[in-house]
Design an enzyme around this catalytic site. Sequence first.
Site, PDB file in Angstrom:
ATOM      1  N   HIS A  63      -2.994 -17.653  16.347  1.00 25.78           N
ATOM      2  CA  HIS A  63      -2.190 -16.740  15.526  1.00 25.78           C
ATOM      3  C   HIS A  63      -0.731 -17.117  15.695  1.00 25.78           C
ATOM      4  CE1 HIS A  63      -5.635 -14.398  14.593  1.00 25.78           C
ATOM      5  NE2 HIS A  63      -5.955 -14.416  15.878  1.00 25.78           N
ATOM      6  N   GLU A  80      -8.814 -20.185  18.664  1.00 28.84           N
ATOM      7  CA  GLU A  80      -8.265 -19.199  17.716  1.00 28.84           C
ATOM      8  C   GLU A  80      -6.740 -19.224  17.835  1.00 28.84           C
ATOM      9  OE1 GLU A  80      -9.858 -15.268  18.382  1.00 28.84           O
ATOM     10  OE2 GLU A  80      -8.249 -14.303  17.242  1.00 28.84           O
ATOM     11  N   ARG A  82       7.586 -16.457   2.363  1.00 22.12           N
ATOM     12  CA  ARG A  82       7.915 -15.030   2.530  1.00 22.12           C
ATOM     13  C   ARG A  82       7.773 -14.659   4.002  1.00 22.12           C
ATOM     14  NH1 ARG A  82       3.764 -12.032  -0.517  1.00 22.12           N
ATOM     15  NH2 ARG A  82       4.895 -10.273   0.329  1.00 22.12           N
ATOM     16  N   ALA A 103      -6.122 -12.262   8.325  1.00 20.40           N
ATOM     17  CA  ALA A 103      -6.597 -10.883   8.437  1.00 20.40           C
ATOM     18  C   ALA A 103      -8.108 -10.795   8.666  1.00 20.40           C
ATOM     19  CB  ALA A 103      -6.196 -10.098   7.192  1.00 20.40           C
ATOM     20  N   PRO A 129      -6.843 -16.234   4.759  1.00 22.99           N
ATOM     21  CA  PRO A 129      -6.139 -15.619   3.636  1.00 22.99           C
ATOM     22  C   PRO A 129      -4.637 -15.458   3.844  1.00 22.99           C
ATOM     23  CG  PRO A 129      -7.477 -14.000   4.792  1.00 22.99           C
ATOM     24  CD  PRO A 129      -7.861 -15.349   5.323  1.00 22.99           C
ATOM     25  N   ASN A 130      -3.924 -15.782   2.786  1.00 19.07           N
ATOM     26  CA  ASN A 130      -2.469 -15.616   2.670  1.00 19.07           C
ATOM     27  C   ASN A 130      -1.666 -16.640   3.465  1.00 19.07           C
ATOM     28  OD1 ASN A 130      -2.527 -13.330   0.885  1.00 19.07           O
ATOM     29  ND2 ASN A 130      -3.339 -12.184   2.623  1.00 19.07           N
ATOM     30  N   ASN A 152      -7.104 -20.236  12.287  1.00 22.17           N
ATOM     31  CA  ASN A 152      -6.319 -19.025  12.088  1.00 22.17           C
ATOM     32  C   ASN A 152      -6.982 -18.312  10.915  1.00 22.17           C
ATOM     33  OD1 ASN A 152      -4.575 -16.973  11.577  1.00 22.17           O
ATOM     34  ND2 ASN A 152      -2.715 -18.221  11.649  1.00 22.17           N
ATOM     35  N   TYR A 179       6.645 -15.108  10.341  1.00 22.57           N
ATOM     36  CA  TYR A 179       5.823 -16.322  10.327  1.00 22.57           C
ATOM     37  C   TYR A 179       6.625 -17.626  10.298  1.00 22.57           C
ATOM     38  CZ  TYR A 179       2.191 -12.899   9.318  1.00 22.57           C
ATOM     39  OH  TYR A 179       1.339 -11.823   9.391  1.00 22.57           O
ATOM     40  N   ARG A 214       2.177  -6.152  17.530  1.00 23.29           N
ATOM     41  CA  ARG A 214       2.156  -5.618  16.173  1.00 23.29           C
ATOM     42  C   ARG A 214       1.216  -4.402  16.090  1.00 23.29           C
ATOM     43  NH1 ARG A 214       1.541 -10.459  12.087  1.00 23.29           N
ATOM     44  NH2 ARG A 214       2.299  -8.825  10.681  1.00 23.29           N
TER      45      ARG A 214
HETATM   46  O1  CA2 Z   1      -0.125 -14.270  13.187  1.00 22.92           O
HETATM   47  C1  CA2 Z   1      -1.014 -14.792  12.520  1.00 22.92           C
HETATM   48  O2  CA2 Z   1      -1.161 -16.010  12.419  1.00 22.92           O
HETATM   49  C2  CA2 Z   1      -1.989 -13.903  11.729  1.00 22.92           C
HETATM   50  O3  CA2 Z   1      -3.279 -14.494  11.814  1.00 22.92           O
HETATM   51  C3  CA2 Z   1      -1.487 -13.914  10.293  1.00 22.92           C
HETATM   52  C4  CA2 Z   1      -2.254 -12.968   9.370  1.00 22.92           C
HETATM   53  C5  CA2 Z   1      -2.366 -11.574   9.981  1.00 22.92           C
HETATM   54  O4  CA2 Z   1      -3.189 -10.759   9.165  1.00 22.92           O
HETATM   55  C6  CA2 Z   1      -2.925 -11.614  11.390  1.00 22.92           C
HETATM   56  O5  CA2 Z   1      -2.943 -10.308  11.901  1.00 22.92           O
HETATM   57  C7  CA2 Z   1      -2.074 -12.494  12.285  1.00 22.92           C
HETATM   58  C8  CA2 Z   1      -1.546 -12.843   8.017  1.00 22.92           C
HETATM   59  C9  CA2 Z   1      -1.241 -14.141   7.338  1.00 22.92           C
HETATM   60  C10 CA2 Z   1      -0.306 -13.857   6.208  1.00 22.92           C
HETATM   61  O6  CA2 Z   1       0.579 -14.928   6.105  1.00 22.92           O
HETATM   62  C11 CA2 Z   1       1.704 -14.772   5.369  1.00 22.92           C
HETATM   63  C12 CA2 Z   1       2.637 -15.771   5.445  1.00 22.92           C
HETATM   64  C13 CA2 Z   1       3.798 -15.678   4.735  1.00 22.92           C
HETATM   65  C14 CA2 Z   1       4.044 -14.583   3.915  1.00 22.92           C
HETATM   66  C15 CA2 Z   1       3.112 -13.583   3.835  1.00 22.92           C
HETATM   67  C16 CA2 Z   1       1.930 -13.685   4.542  1.00 22.92           C
END
Ligand code: CA2
Length: 146
Positions: free
Chosen positions: A101, A99, A18, A78, A10-11, A75, A23, A108
Amino acid sequence: MKTVLLLNGPNLNLLGTREPQIYGSTTLADIEKHIAALGAQLGVAVACYQSNSEGELVGRIHRAREEGAAAAIINAGAYTHTSVALRDALAGTALPFVEVHISNVYKREAFRHHSYLSDIAIGVIAGLGVYGYEAALRFLVETKAV
Ligand code: CA2
């Protein structure tokens, strides 16, 4: 030719649009293109999939096993921190996976420090930015895990 599934949760479709301070500025399309090209260079096919839905991610893992995928790079976003269903899908199919990230989840919030996936993964990469996906693919191929 063996296939590696590149699975993003997700996301992650928002990458590059963003929160670049966390990221980076690379888009998911850029990552998928790069990993597929690297796979071709290393002699493996890469199947890319992203979904914001837990059920669809579970379904894609089941399908990967049916299709005979050799391994996955995951990946789970969340869902890493919440999803017993994804863990059960990975354990139930016995699909070997790394896995990944993008961010260093240990720098964090505390809720990001626990993963439902890590103890059944081959290994975990966190905090190397989008290079983590490339590192995972090189690891899988170069150590002959696939
Ligand atoms: O660091 C990572 O790759 C995470 O898996 C990313 C997840 C987060 O919930 C994990 O704790 C760590 C969130 C992905 C959201 O990605 C976005 C990218 C750009 C803008 C907003 C969100």
